[in-house]
Motif scaffolding. Structure first.
Motif, PDB file in Angstrom:
ATOM      1  N   ASN A  81       0.078  -3.743  -7.445  1.00  0.00           N
ATOM      2  CA  ASN A  81       1.176  -4.105  -8.341  1.00  0.00           C
ATOM      3  C   ASN A  81       2.018  -2.881  -8.702  1.00  0.00           C
ATOM      4  N   ALA A  82       1.365  -1.752  -8.953  1.00  0.00           N
ATOM      5  CA  ALA A  82       2.099  -0.531  -9.305  1.00  0.00           C
ATOM      6  C   ALA A  82       2.966  -0.065  -8.131  1.00  0.00           C
ATOM      7  N   ILE A 138       8.275   0.482  -5.631  1.00  0.00           N
ATOM      8  CA  ILE A 138       9.170   0.267  -4.489  1.00  0.00           C
ATOM      9  C   ILE A 138      10.353  -0.597  -4.897  1.00  0.00           C
ATOM     10  N   ALA A 139      10.086  -1.648  -5.674  1.00  0.00           N
ATOM     11  CA  ALA A 139      11.164  -2.551  -6.087  1.00  0.00           C
ATOM     12  C   ALA A 139      12.164  -1.867  -7.015  1.00  0.00           C
ATOM     13  N   SER A 140      11.700  -0.923  -7.812  1.00  0.00           N
ATOM     14  CA  SER A 140      12.604  -0.272  -8.764  1.00  0.00           C
ATOM     15  C   SER A 140      13.309   0.956  -8.174  1.00  0.00           C
ATOM     16  N   THR A 141      12.990   1.318  -6.960  1.00  0.00           N
ATOM     17  CA  THR A 141      13.631   2.471  -6.328  1.00  0.00           C
ATOM     18  C   THR A 141      15.042   2.094  -5.880  1.00  0.00           C
ATOM     19  N   LYS A 147       9.218   7.514  -0.768  1.00  0.00           N
ATOM     20  CA  LYS A 147       8.008   8.347  -0.692  1.00  0.00           C
ATOM     21  C   LYS A 147       7.693   8.972  -2.044  1.00  0.00           C
ATOM     22  N   ALA A 148       8.731   9.414  -2.758  1.00  0.00           N
ATOM     23  CA  ALA A 148       8.517  10.008  -4.086  1.00  0.00           C
ATOM     24  C   ALA A 148       7.957   8.969  -5.053  1.00  0.00           C
ATOM     25  N   ALA A 149       8.466   7.740  -4.990  1.00  0.00           N
ATOM     26  CA  ALA A 149       7.971   6.683  -5.876  1.00  0.00           C
ATOM     27  C   ALA A 149       6.513   6.357  -5.571  1.00  0.00           C
ATOM     28  N   VAL A 150       6.168   6.254  -4.287  1.00  0.00           N
ATOM     29  CA  VAL A 150       4.791   5.964  -3.897  1.00  0.00           C
ATOM     30  C   VAL A 150       3.876   7.133  -4.273  1.00  0.00           C
TER      31      VAL A 150
END
Length: 154
Positions: free
Chosen positions: A15-16, A21-24, A119-122
């Motif tokens: 979920n995180a 990814i969705a908010s990027t 990649k930064a978000a993940v």
């Protein structure tokens, strides 16, 4: 213990990652600055070619109806309507080929930027849910080992 700390956020991880990814912001819907001038030039090239065809069509219709056909101006020995057709068509083709290369380069640049943001978000999610708990457990282990050595030295 360390393995358990690494697996501690396993239920929250999908979920995180999905939320990250969705908010990027991918900036996929933004029109490039160069597209408007290219678009205008392509329309002008099309209108020029169509104007040349229309001019030749009027001249042909006048000749067919056996009406007086006006003298067509020449440019370097070429009739202006023919120059308009050739010039408009050539300009349109050149602009289309040039736009293809520019759009490809812009797409690659945007893709690389989007990949970097994803990649930064993940990585941020992995840092929070996997790396931080493991580092905390490793530091606890190091403290325990230090205390154990200190107790053994006495």
């Amino acid at each position: 213990m360390i393995r358990g700390a690494a697996r501690e956020g396993k239920e929250q991880l999908p979920n995180a990652l999905d939320q990250a990814i969705a908010s990027t912001e991918l900036k996929a819907g933004i029109t490039a600055w160069w597209w408007t001038p290219f678009n205008i030039l392509q329309w002008l090239a099309l209108l020029t070619a169509l104007g040349g065809f229309a001019w030749l069509g009027v001249l042909a219709a006048l000749g067919y109806l056996q009406l007086p056909v006006p003298e067509v101006p020449l440019v370097q020995g070429w009739p202006v309507p023919t120059v308009m057709i050739a010039g408009g068509t050539l300009l349109g083709i050149v602009l289309a080929i040039l736009a293809k290369f520019i759009a490809g380069a812009a797409a690659r640049a945007r893709g690389a930027a989007a990949r970097k943001r994803l990649k930064a978000a993940v990585a941020a999610v992995a840092e929070k849910l996997v790396v931080e708990p493991v580092e905390l457990e490793v530091s606890r282990l190091a403290s325990f080992n230090t205390a154990l050595k200190a107790a053994g030295a006495q």
